[in-house]
Design an enzyme around this catalytic site. Structure first.
Site, short mmCIF file in Angstrom:
data_model
loop_
_atom_site.label_atom_id
_atom_site.label_comp_id
_atom_site.label_asym_id
_atom_site.label_seq_id
_atom_site.Cartn_x
_atom_site.Cartn_y
_atom_site.Cartn_z
N MET A 31 0.80 -1.23 0.00
CA MET A 31 0.00 0.00 0.00
C MET A 31 0.83 1.27 0.00
SD MET A 31 -3.03 -0.88 2.69
CE MET A 31 -3.63 0.81 2.61
N VAL A 34 7.83 3.71 2.64
CA VAL A 34 8.25 4.11 3.98
C VAL A 34 9.58 4.84 3.89
CG1 VAL A 34 8.73 3.34 6.33
CG2 VAL A 34 7.08 2.10 4.93
N ASP A 143 -1.99 -9.54 11.38
CA ASP A 143 -0.90 -9.81 10.43
C ASP A 143 0.45 -9.92 11.13
OD1 ASP A 143 0.06 -10.33 7.85
OD2 ASP A 143 0.59 -8.23 7.53
#
Length: 333
Positions: A31, A34, A143
């Site tokens: 998504m 970073v 997750d």
């Protein structure tokens, strides 16, 4: 001219995102991207997750990031990365967490082999504490896996809530879509049934199995093969200390009901004696900071990405072990 979070893919690094100065890119997930940045107001390193252009216009992706932020803000733990800031309404929505220096469990085991002795004890109990603190905020992580746990000064720190959701929250993935790493999914995630705190306990068992054996708990193969093994309880614990095996087997039970709670994991893990005899050679763990006996002062983290997998925060820290983190204030009972 300083670029902002509206920069386009293919451009050089943005100079800043919001008030944060960008130092370098440290990874990406499905998504987002970073970055390692600096908060100039406090001269503090931070990790900044920015949605990719192709998903920034997706309402579901924005909702997922917003949920991630609200979820993480409810969790306070020395074993979970803290949210510092966010702007989920920006053209390129972003969220800032504290920067956790250190290798992921995935990288640690790849580079040094399975954890042993004190390093394994600290990992087992610290990860249990992280889950207990997450559940205390009425959140399910969903997750948990080796790429989402960093070893910092010998302590495991959970860093990715990319698809976490509140216990009473709606699922944000479409029906029939799996989000996660196959070997660390629970039977209820695979079957699409209701999740619960026991879902994270199952992932704790799989992640601890990897830490202790150096191998994925359900072996290699296609999604279908791994799912079959998970659904049939065919977990591989070869090489795991015998004292730890019963607790891990209960944690990865086929059904949710027999699994221990996170609080029980903390209590039972704390009673285990996994430490090696003093005559054992712990040099490889001490050198990497895994025992917490040696903090690598002044070490510069490797800028290359570590971990990864499902969420972008899975790549948000790399390199040498860092200084210990203070215990945050806990809410009164």
């Amino acid at each position: 001219m300083a670029m902002t979070a509206g920069f386009s893919e293919g451009e050089e690094l943005p100079a800043r995102i919001g008030p944060y100065l960008i130092r370098r890119s440290i990874g990406q997930g499905g998504m987002g991207v970073v970055y390692q940045g600096v908060d100039p107001r406090q001269d503090q390193l931070v990790a900044i997750k920015v949605l990719k252009p192709e998903v920034a216009g997706d309402n579901i992706a924005r909702a997922r990031l917003h949920r991630e932020v609200e979820t993480m803000r409810r969790v306070h733990s020395r074993n979970v990365a803290e949210v510092i800031d966010a702007d989920t309404s920006a053209e390129r929505p972003w969220v800032v967490t504290e920067y956790i220096p250190g290798p992921t469990l995935d990288a640690t085991v790849t580079d040094h082999g399975p954890l042993r002795g004190r390093a394994l004890s600290r990992f087992v109990t610290g990860l249990a504490q992280a889950i207990d603190d997450i559940h205390a905020a009425e959140v399910i992580h969903r997750d948990l896996k080796p790429g989402n746990v960093i070893i910092s000064n010998g302590e495991p720190i959970v860093i990715d809530f990319g698809i976490a959701h509140a216990v009473d929250g709606a699922k944000l993935t479409q029906t029939g879509t799996f989000v996660g790493t196959p070997s660390y999914l629970s039977p209820e995630v695979i079957e699409g049934t209701d999740l619960g705190p026991a879902t994270d306990v199952h992932a704790w068992g799989g992640t601890v199995a990897f830490a202790a054996t150096g191998n994925p708990p359900y072996g290699a193969g296609s999604f279908e093969v791994i799912f079959f093994r998970i659904l049939n309880g065919e977990v591989n614990l070869e090489g795991m200390p015998e004292e730890l095996q019963p607790l891990v087997r209960r944690a990865v039970a086929r059904d949710m009901a027999p699994r221990p709670t996170a609080a029980q994991l903390v209590a039972e893990a704390g009673r285990l004696n996994l430490d090696l005899p003093w005559s054992e050679d712990l040099s490889q763990y001490e050198a990497s900071g895994l025992t917490g006996n040696h903090t690598m002062q002044g070490a510069t983290p490797d800028p290359g990405p570590q971990g990864g997998g499902g969420g972008a925060f899975g790549a948000m820290a790399a390199g040498a072990a860092g200084a210990g983190r203070p215990e945050p204030p806990r809410a009164p009972p």
